[in-house]
Scaffold this motif. Structure first.
Motif, PDB file in Angstrom:
ATOM      1  N   TYR A  38      17.653 -25.847  67.493  1.00  0.00           N
ATOM      2  CA  TYR A  38      16.920 -25.723  68.749  1.00  0.00           C
ATOM      3  C   TYR A  38      15.436 -25.467  68.493  1.00  0.00           C
ATOM      4  O   TYR A  38      14.604 -25.723  69.341  1.00  0.00           O
ATOM      5  CB  TYR A  38      17.493 -24.601  69.624  1.00  0.00           C
ATOM      6  CG  TYR A  38      17.440 -23.225  68.988  1.00  0.00           C
ATOM      7  CD1 TYR A  38      16.312 -22.433  69.112  1.00  0.00           C
ATOM      8  CD2 TYR A  38      18.504 -22.726  68.262  1.00  0.00           C
ATOM      9  CE1 TYR A  38      16.242 -21.179  68.525  1.00  0.00           C
ATOM     10  CE2 TYR A  38      18.466 -21.480  67.678  1.00  0.00           C
ATOM     11  CZ  TYR A  38      17.332 -20.714  67.813  1.00  0.00           C
ATOM     12  OH  TYR A  38      17.286 -19.472  67.233  1.00  0.00           O
ATOM     13  N   ASP A  39      15.128 -24.955  67.321  1.00  0.00           N
ATOM     14  CA  ASP A  39      13.740 -24.707  66.937  1.00  0.00           C
ATOM     15  C   ASP A  39      13.151 -26.029  66.426  1.00  0.00           C
ATOM     16  O   ASP A  39      13.692 -26.634  65.504  1.00  0.00           O
ATOM     17  CB  ASP A  39      13.696 -23.636  65.852  1.00  0.00           C
ATOM     18  CG  ASP A  39      12.295 -23.151  65.565  1.00  0.00           C
ATOM     19  OD1 ASP A  39      11.341 -23.719  66.125  1.00  0.00           O
ATOM     20  OD2 ASP A  39      12.168 -22.200  64.779  1.00  0.00           O
ATOM     21  N   THR A  40      12.065 -26.471  66.999  1.00  0.00           N
ATOM     22  CA  THR A  40      11.511 -27.779  66.635  1.00  0.00           C
ATOM     23  C   THR A  40      11.012 -27.828  65.195  1.00  0.00           C
ATOM     24  O   THR A  40      10.958 -28.900  64.604  1.00  0.00           O
ATOM     25  CB  THR A  40      10.362 -28.169  67.585  1.00  0.00           C
ATOM     26  OG1 THR A  40       9.378 -27.148  67.572  1.00  0.00           O
ATOM     27  CG2 THR A  40      10.883 -28.376  68.992  1.00  0.00           C
ATOM     28  N   THR A  41      10.660 -26.685  64.618  1.00  0.00           N
ATOM     29  CA  THR A  41      10.225 -26.696  63.215  1.00  0.00           C
ATOM     30  C   THR A  41      11.392 -26.923  62.257  1.00  0.00           C
ATOM     31  O   THR A  41      11.174 -27.217  61.094  1.00  0.00           O
ATOM     32  CB  THR A  41       9.510 -25.381  62.838  1.00  0.00           C
ATOM     33  OG1 THR A  41      10.376 -24.279  63.108  1.00  0.00           O
ATOM     34  CG2 THR A  41       8.222 -25.225  63.613  1.00  0.00           C
ATOM     35  N   ALA A  42      12.634 -26.813  62.750  1.00  0.00           N
ATOM     36  CA  ALA A  42      13.809 -27.024  61.892  1.00  0.00           C
ATOM     37  C   ALA A  42      13.930 -28.479  61.449  1.00  0.00           C
ATOM     38  O   ALA A  42      14.608 -28.772  60.469  1.00  0.00           O
ATOM     39  CB  ALA A  42      15.075 -26.588  62.605  1.00  0.00           C
ATOM     40  N   PHE A  43      13.286 -29.400  62.143  1.00  0.00           N
ATOM     41  CA  PHE A  43      13.358 -30.798  61.749  1.00  0.00           C
ATOM     42  C   PHE A  43      12.527 -31.090  60.506  1.00  0.00           C
ATOM     43  O   PHE A  43      12.701 -32.113  59.869  1.00  0.00           O
ATOM     44  CB  PHE A  43      12.939 -31.695  62.914  1.00  0.00           C
ATOM     45  CG  PHE A  43      13.900 -31.607  64.066  1.00  0.00           C
ATOM     46  CD1 PHE A  43      15.198 -32.066  63.940  1.00  0.00           C
ATOM     47  CD2 PHE A  43      13.515 -31.033  65.258  1.00  0.00           C
ATOM     48  CE1 PHE A  43      16.091 -31.982  64.987  1.00  0.00           C
ATOM     49  CE2 PHE A  43      14.397 -30.936  66.319  1.00  0.00           C
ATOM     50  CZ  PHE A  43      15.690 -31.414  66.186  1.00  0.00           C
ATOM     51  N   TYR A  44      11.614 -30.202  60.172  1.00  0.00           N
ATOM     52  CA  TYR A  44      10.871 -30.272  58.912  1.00  0.00           C
ATOM     53  C   TYR A  44      11.511 -29.241  57.991  1.00  0.00           C
ATOM     54  O   TYR A  44      11.035 -28.117  57.861  1.00  0.00           O
ATOM     55  CB  TYR A  44       9.385 -29.993  59.145  1.00  0.00           C
ATOM     56  CG  TYR A  44       8.785 -30.912  60.185  1.00  0.00           C
ATOM     57  CD1 TYR A  44       8.462 -32.222  59.861  1.00  0.00           C
ATOM     58  CD2 TYR A  44       8.575 -30.475  61.486  1.00  0.00           C
ATOM     59  CE1 TYR A  44       7.939 -33.073  60.815  1.00  0.00           C
ATOM     60  CE2 TYR A  44       8.042 -31.319  62.444  1.00  0.00           C
ATOM     61  CZ  TYR A  44       7.732 -32.618  62.099  1.00  0.00           C
ATOM     62  OH  TYR A  44       7.217 -33.460  63.041  1.00  0.00           O
ATOM     63  N   LEU A  45      12.606 -29.634  57.363  1.00  0.00           N
ATOM     64  CA  LEU A  45      13.531 -28.699  56.731  1.00  0.00           C
ATOM     65  C   LEU A  45      12.883 -27.805  55.686  1.00  0.00           C
ATOM     66  O   LEU A  45      13.058 -26.583  55.714  1.00  0.00           O
ATOM     67  CB  LEU A  45      14.704 -29.469  56.115  1.00  0.00           C
ATOM     68  CG  LEU A  45      15.816 -28.602  55.561  1.00  0.00           C
ATOM     69  CD1 LEU A  45      16.439 -27.751  56.649  1.00  0.00           C
ATOM     70  CD2 LEU A  45      16.855 -29.446  54.876  1.00  0.00           C
ATOM     71  N   MET A  46      12.134 -28.352  54.757  1.00  0.00           N
ATOM     72  CA  MET A  46      11.573 -27.531  53.683  1.00  0.00           C
ATOM     73  C   MET A  46      10.567 -26.513  54.228  1.00  0.00           C
ATOM     74  O   MET A  46      10.553 -25.364  53.804  1.00  0.00           O
ATOM     75  CB  MET A  46      10.927 -28.413  52.606  1.00  0.00           C
ATOM     76  CG  MET A  46      11.918 -29.321  51.899  1.00  0.00           C
ATOM     77  SD  MET A  46      13.371 -28.460  51.264  1.00  0.00           S
ATOM     78  CE  MET A  46      12.679 -27.598  49.899  1.00  0.00           C
ATOM     79  N   LYS A  47       9.758 -26.924  55.177  1.00  0.00           N
ATOM     80  CA  LYS A  47       8.806 -26.002  55.785  1.00  0.00           C
ATOM     81  C   LYS A  47       9.549 -24.908  56.548  1.00  0.00           C
ATOM     82  O   LYS A  47       9.207 -23.725  56.461  1.00  0.00           O
ATOM     83  CB  LYS A  47       7.871 -26.763  56.726  1.00  0.00           C
ATOM     84  CG  LYS A  47       6.826 -25.910  57.377  1.00  0.00           C
ATOM     85  CD  LYS A  47       5.919 -26.744  58.270  1.00  0.00           C
ATOM     86  CE  LYS A  47       4.881 -25.865  58.929  1.00  0.00           C
ATOM     87  NZ  LYS A  47       4.024 -26.619  59.826  1.00  0.00           N
ATOM     88  N   TYR A  48      10.595 -25.295  57.269  1.00  0.00           N
ATOM     89  CA  TYR A  48      11.379 -24.337  58.035  1.00  0.00           C
ATOM     90  C   TYR A  48      12.089 -23.344  57.122  1.00  0.00           C
ATOM     91  O   TYR A  48      12.102 -22.144  57.386  1.00  0.00           O
ATOM     92  CB  TYR A  48      12.388 -25.080  58.909  1.00  0.00           C
ATOM     93  CG  TYR A  48      13.159 -24.197  59.847  1.00  0.00           C
ATOM     94  CD1 TYR A  48      12.512 -23.478  60.848  1.00  0.00           C
ATOM     95  CD2 TYR A  48      14.533 -24.079  59.745  1.00  0.00           C
ATOM     96  CE1 TYR A  48      13.213 -22.682  61.722  1.00  0.00           C
ATOM     97  CE2 TYR A  48      15.245 -23.278  60.616  1.00  0.00           C
ATOM     98  CZ  TYR A  48      14.581 -22.585  61.608  1.00  0.00           C
ATOM     99  OH  TYR A  48      15.283 -21.784  62.458  1.00  0.00           O
TER     100      TYR A  48
END
Length: 118
Positions: free
Chosen positions: A49-59
């Protein structure tokens, strides 16, 4: 008309049963991982649900700073235990009880770690 209403009721019942199943599955998985810190997952979507989760390594980097070297992450309905401490990873991978060494062991883990660690 009567058949269409019956079909809608069946679809609604199947949706409710599926929602209850996935909610109970999430509660069970959260209970199993209760000793580890991590963000609160939601049913069906986990931590996505967190949009930053789609950038996995950064998240995962953000979560490491927030929760430490060992934390949980739910990708939709699948829980993952993320371990960022190389000594702990080495200990887990070298334990023959955790990972029995077979012909596929090196092939599977060399993708992520190369030939040296495993």
């Amino acid at each position: 008309m009567f058949g269409f209403s019956l079909i809608l009721k069946g679809i609604l019942l199947a949706t409710i049963i599926t929602s209850i199943y996935f909610t109970l599955l999430l509660i069970n998985q959260c209970y199993q991982f209760r000793r580890f810190k991590g963000p609160l997952p939601l049913p069906w979507v986990g931590n996505c649900y967190d949009t930053t989760a789609f950038y996995l390594m950064k998240y995962l980097s953000i979560l490491r700073k927030r929760y430490g070297k060992i934390f949980t992450f739910f990708a939709f309905t699948k829980p993952y235990l993320v371990i960022c401490d190389p000594a702990v990873v080495r200990r887990i991978l070298s334990d023959p009880k955790t990972f029995p060494k077979g012909p596929d062991y090196t092939k599977s883990f060399s993708i992520a770690f190369g030939e040296g660690l495993v």
